[in-house]
Design a protein around this motif. Structure first.
Motif, PDB file in Angstrom:
ATOM      1  N   GLY A  29       0.916  -1.271   0.032  1.00 48.75           N
ATOM      2  CA  GLY A  29       0.033  -0.077   0.229  1.00 48.75           C
ATOM      3  C   GLY A  29       0.893   1.155   0.089  1.00 48.75           C
ATOM      4  N   PHE A  30       2.014   1.241   0.991  1.00 46.95           N
ATOM      5  CA  PHE A  30       2.652   2.395   0.981  1.00 46.95           C
ATOM      6  C   PHE A  30       3.573   2.652  -0.368  1.00 46.95           C
ATOM      7  CE2 PHE A  30       2.922   2.517   5.406  1.00 46.95           C
ATOM      8  CZ  PHE A  30       2.237   3.688   5.713  1.00 46.95           C
ATOM      9  N   VAL A  31       3.892   1.421  -1.392  1.00 46.00           N
ATOM     10  CA  VAL A  31       4.676   1.605  -2.363  1.00 46.00           C
ATOM     11  C   VAL A  31       3.677   2.178  -3.430  1.00 46.00           C
ATOM     12  CG1 VAL A  31       5.611   0.323  -4.485  1.00 46.00           C
ATOM     13  CG2 VAL A  31       6.353  -0.323  -1.972  1.00 46.00           C
ATOM     14  N   PHE A  32       2.479   1.657  -3.347  1.00 49.63           N
ATOM     15  CA  PHE A  32       1.449   2.219  -4.577  1.00 49.63           C
ATOM     16  C   PHE A  32       1.230   3.733  -4.164  1.00 49.63           C
ATOM     17  CE2 PHE A  32      -0.083  -1.998  -5.137  1.00 49.63           C
ATOM     18  CZ  PHE A  32      -0.090  -2.179  -6.807  1.00 49.63           C
ATOM     19  N   LEU A  33       1.104   4.093  -2.658  1.00 49.62           N
ATOM     20  CA  LEU A  33       1.139   5.450  -2.434  1.00 49.62           C
ATOM     21  C   LEU A  33       2.219   6.371  -2.970  1.00 49.62           C
ATOM     22  CD1 LEU A  33      -0.696   5.348   0.869  1.00 49.62           C
ATOM     23  CD2 LEU A  33      -1.847   6.069  -1.190  1.00 49.62           C
ATOM     24  N   LEU A  34       3.157   5.969  -2.607  1.00 49.70           N
ATOM     25  CA  LEU A  34       4.580   6.481  -3.037  1.00 49.70           C
ATOM     26  C   LEU A  34       4.455   6.868  -4.511  1.00 49.70           C
ATOM     27  CD1 LEU A  34       7.401   7.770  -2.225  1.00 49.70           C
ATOM     28  CD2 LEU A  34       8.139   5.462  -2.527  1.00 49.70           C
ATOM     29  N   ILE A  35       4.390   5.651  -5.313  1.00 49.41           N
ATOM     30  CA  ILE A  35       4.452   5.762  -6.812  1.00 49.41           C
ATOM     31  C   ILE A  35       3.447   6.699  -7.281  1.00 49.41           C
ATOM     32  CG2 ILE A  35       4.158   4.578  -8.769  1.00 49.41           C
ATOM     33  CD1 ILE A  35       5.426   2.148  -7.473  1.00 49.41           C
ATOM     34  N   GLY A  36       2.283   6.609  -6.727  1.00 49.76           N
ATOM     35  CA  GLY A  36       1.375   7.516  -7.096  1.00 49.76           C
ATOM     36  C   GLY A  36       1.537   8.995  -6.892  1.00 49.76           C
ATOM     37  N   TYR A  37       2.119   9.363  -5.795  1.00 48.12           N
ATOM     38  CA  TYR A  37       2.716  10.752  -5.126  1.00 48.12           C
ATOM     39  C   TYR A  37       3.466  11.206  -6.289  1.00 48.12           C
ATOM     40  CZ  TYR A  37       4.055  14.593  -2.768  1.00 48.12           C
ATOM     41  OH  TYR A  37       4.398  15.955  -2.215  1.00 48.12           O
ATOM     42  N   ILE A  38       4.377  10.193  -6.696  1.00 48.09           N
ATOM     43  CA  ILE A  38       5.383  10.566  -7.566  1.00 48.09           C
ATOM     44  C   ILE A  38       5.029  11.234  -8.787  1.00 48.09           C
ATOM     45  CG2 ILE A  38       7.569   9.871  -8.990  1.00 48.09           C
ATOM     46  CD1 ILE A  38       8.302   8.283  -6.234  1.00 48.09           C
ATOM     47  N   PHE A  39       3.793  10.227  -9.111  1.00 48.64           N
ATOM     48  CA  PHE A  39       3.164  10.626 -10.752  1.00 48.64           C
ATOM     49  C   PHE A  39       2.004  11.109 -10.562  1.00 48.64           C
ATOM     50  CE2 PHE A  39       6.511   7.059 -11.432  1.00 48.64           C
ATOM     51  CZ  PHE A  39       7.109   7.630 -12.456  1.00 48.64           C
ATOM     52  N   ARG A  40       1.722  12.109  -9.465  1.00 49.36           N
ATOM     53  CA  ARG A  40       0.333  12.638  -9.172  1.00 49.36           C
ATOM     54  C   ARG A  40      -0.252  13.438 -10.243  1.00 49.36           C
ATOM     55  NH1 ARG A  40       4.221  14.950  -6.100  1.00 49.36           N
ATOM     56  NH2 ARG A  40       4.394  17.249  -6.094  1.00 49.36           N
ATOM     57  N   GLU A  41       0.684  14.007 -11.069  1.00 46.85           N
ATOM     58  CA  GLU A  41       0.130  14.696 -12.390  1.00 46.85           C
ATOM     59  C   GLU A  41      -0.385  13.850 -13.417  1.00 46.85           C
ATOM     60  OE1 GLU A  41       1.110  18.164 -12.526  1.00 46.85           O
ATOM     61  OE2 GLU A  41       1.917  18.389 -10.522  1.00 46.85           O
ATOM     62  N   VAL A  46      -2.803   9.055  -9.747  1.00 47.26           N
ATOM     63  CA  VAL A  46      -3.887   9.197  -9.115  1.00 47.26           C
ATOM     64  C   VAL A  46      -4.201   7.818  -8.769  1.00 47.26           C
ATOM     65  CG1 VAL A  46      -6.128  10.249  -8.869  1.00 47.26           C
ATOM     66  CG2 VAL A  46      -4.137  11.636  -9.745  1.00 47.26           C
ATOM     67  N   ILE A  47      -4.724   6.965 -10.031  1.00 46.87           N
ATOM     68  CA  ILE A  47      -5.222   5.658  -9.978  1.00 46.87           C
ATOM     69  C   ILE A  47      -4.410   4.940  -8.671  1.00 46.87           C
ATOM     70  CG2 ILE A  47      -5.678   3.386 -10.676  1.00 46.87           C
ATOM     71  CD1 ILE A  47      -6.376   5.329 -13.313  1.00 46.87           C
ATOM     72  N   SER A  48      -3.049   4.783  -9.080  1.00 46.57           N
ATOM     73  CA  SER A  48      -1.974   4.146  -8.002  1.00 46.57           C
ATOM     74  C   SER A  48      -2.450   4.675  -6.742  1.00 46.57           C
ATOM     75  CB  SER A  48      -0.610   4.501  -8.361  1.00 46.57           C
ATOM     76  OG  SER A  48       0.063   3.918  -7.369  1.00 46.57           O
ATOM     77  N   MET A  49      -2.588   5.915  -6.233  1.00 49.47           N
ATOM     78  CA  MET A  49      -2.909   6.540  -4.854  1.00 49.47           C
ATOM     79  C   MET A  49      -4.131   5.765  -4.370  1.00 49.47           C
ATOM     80  SD  MET A  49      -1.436  10.319  -4.238  1.00 49.47           S
ATOM     81  CE  MET A  49      -1.897  10.969  -5.756  1.00 49.47           C
ATOM     82  N   VAL A  50      -5.085   5.918  -5.203  1.00 48.75           N
ATOM     83  CA  VAL A  50      -6.460   5.290  -4.790  1.00 48.75           C
ATOM     84  C   VAL A  50      -6.617   3.768  -4.397  1.00 48.75           C
ATOM     85  CG1 VAL A  50      -8.919   5.025  -5.561  1.00 48.75           C
ATOM     86  CG2 VAL A  50      -7.748   7.314  -5.815  1.00 48.75           C
ATOM     87  N   TRP A  51      -5.708   3.012  -5.418  1.00 50.38           N
ATOM     88  CA  TRP A  51      -5.606   1.558  -5.157  1.00 50.38           C
ATOM     89  C   TRP A  51      -4.725   1.473  -4.137  1.00 50.38           C
ATOM     90  CZ3 TRP A  51      -7.554  -2.569  -7.187  1.00 50.38           C
ATOM     91  CH2 TRP A  51      -7.105  -3.805  -6.755  1.00 50.38           C
ATOM     92  N   GLY A  52      -3.635   2.167  -3.665  1.00 54.49           N
ATOM     93  CA  GLY A  52      -2.933   2.131  -2.539  1.00 54.49           C
ATOM     94  C   GLY A  52      -3.546   2.041  -1.265  1.00 54.49           C
ATOM     95  N   ILE A  53      -4.847   2.635  -1.251  1.00 58.85           N
ATOM     96  CA  ILE A  53      -5.528   2.640  -0.100  1.00 58.85           C
ATOM     97  C   ILE A  53      -6.086   1.272   0.347  1.00 58.85           C
ATOM     98  CG2 ILE A  53      -7.768   3.451   0.995  1.00 58.85           C
ATOM     99  CD1 ILE A  53      -7.216   6.085  -0.801  1.00 58.85           C
TER     100      ILE A  53
END
Length: 84
Positions: A29-41, A46-53
């Motif tokens: 979950g942290f990895v998905f959130l981190l990758i999503g944050y890095i590519f938040r643009e 964004v999908i990665s951050m939502v999925w990471g939850i």
């Protein structure tokens, strides 16, 4: 045998609901959130951050969404047989 019973008796479910599986889900979950944050643009970020939850909450709260979707218990403790 119900689908959730078959799943909950599988080795995969036993791993997911063990302490090692919980740690793995929190880390994933942290990895998905981190990758999503890095590519938040980007949309995939964004999908990665939502999925990471999902794995993060499942690991922290000791729940198994797959079991619940199949009609079984949501609680990891109930799946492991620690609580009736």
């Amino acid at each position: 045998m119900a689908a959730y019973e078959s799943f909950n008796q599988s080795g995969f479910s036993k791993f997911l609901n063990s302490m090692a599986g919980r740690v793995f889900r929190v880390a994933a979950g942290f990895v998905f959130l981190l990758i999503g944050y890095i590519f938040r643009e980007h949309t995939l970020g964004v999908i990665s951050m939502v999925w990471g939850i999902l794995p993060l909450s499942a690991g922290v709260l000791d729940i198994c969404y797959v079991s619940a979707v199949l009609g079984g218990p949501l609680s990891g403790r109930r799946i492991r047989g620690e609580v009736k």
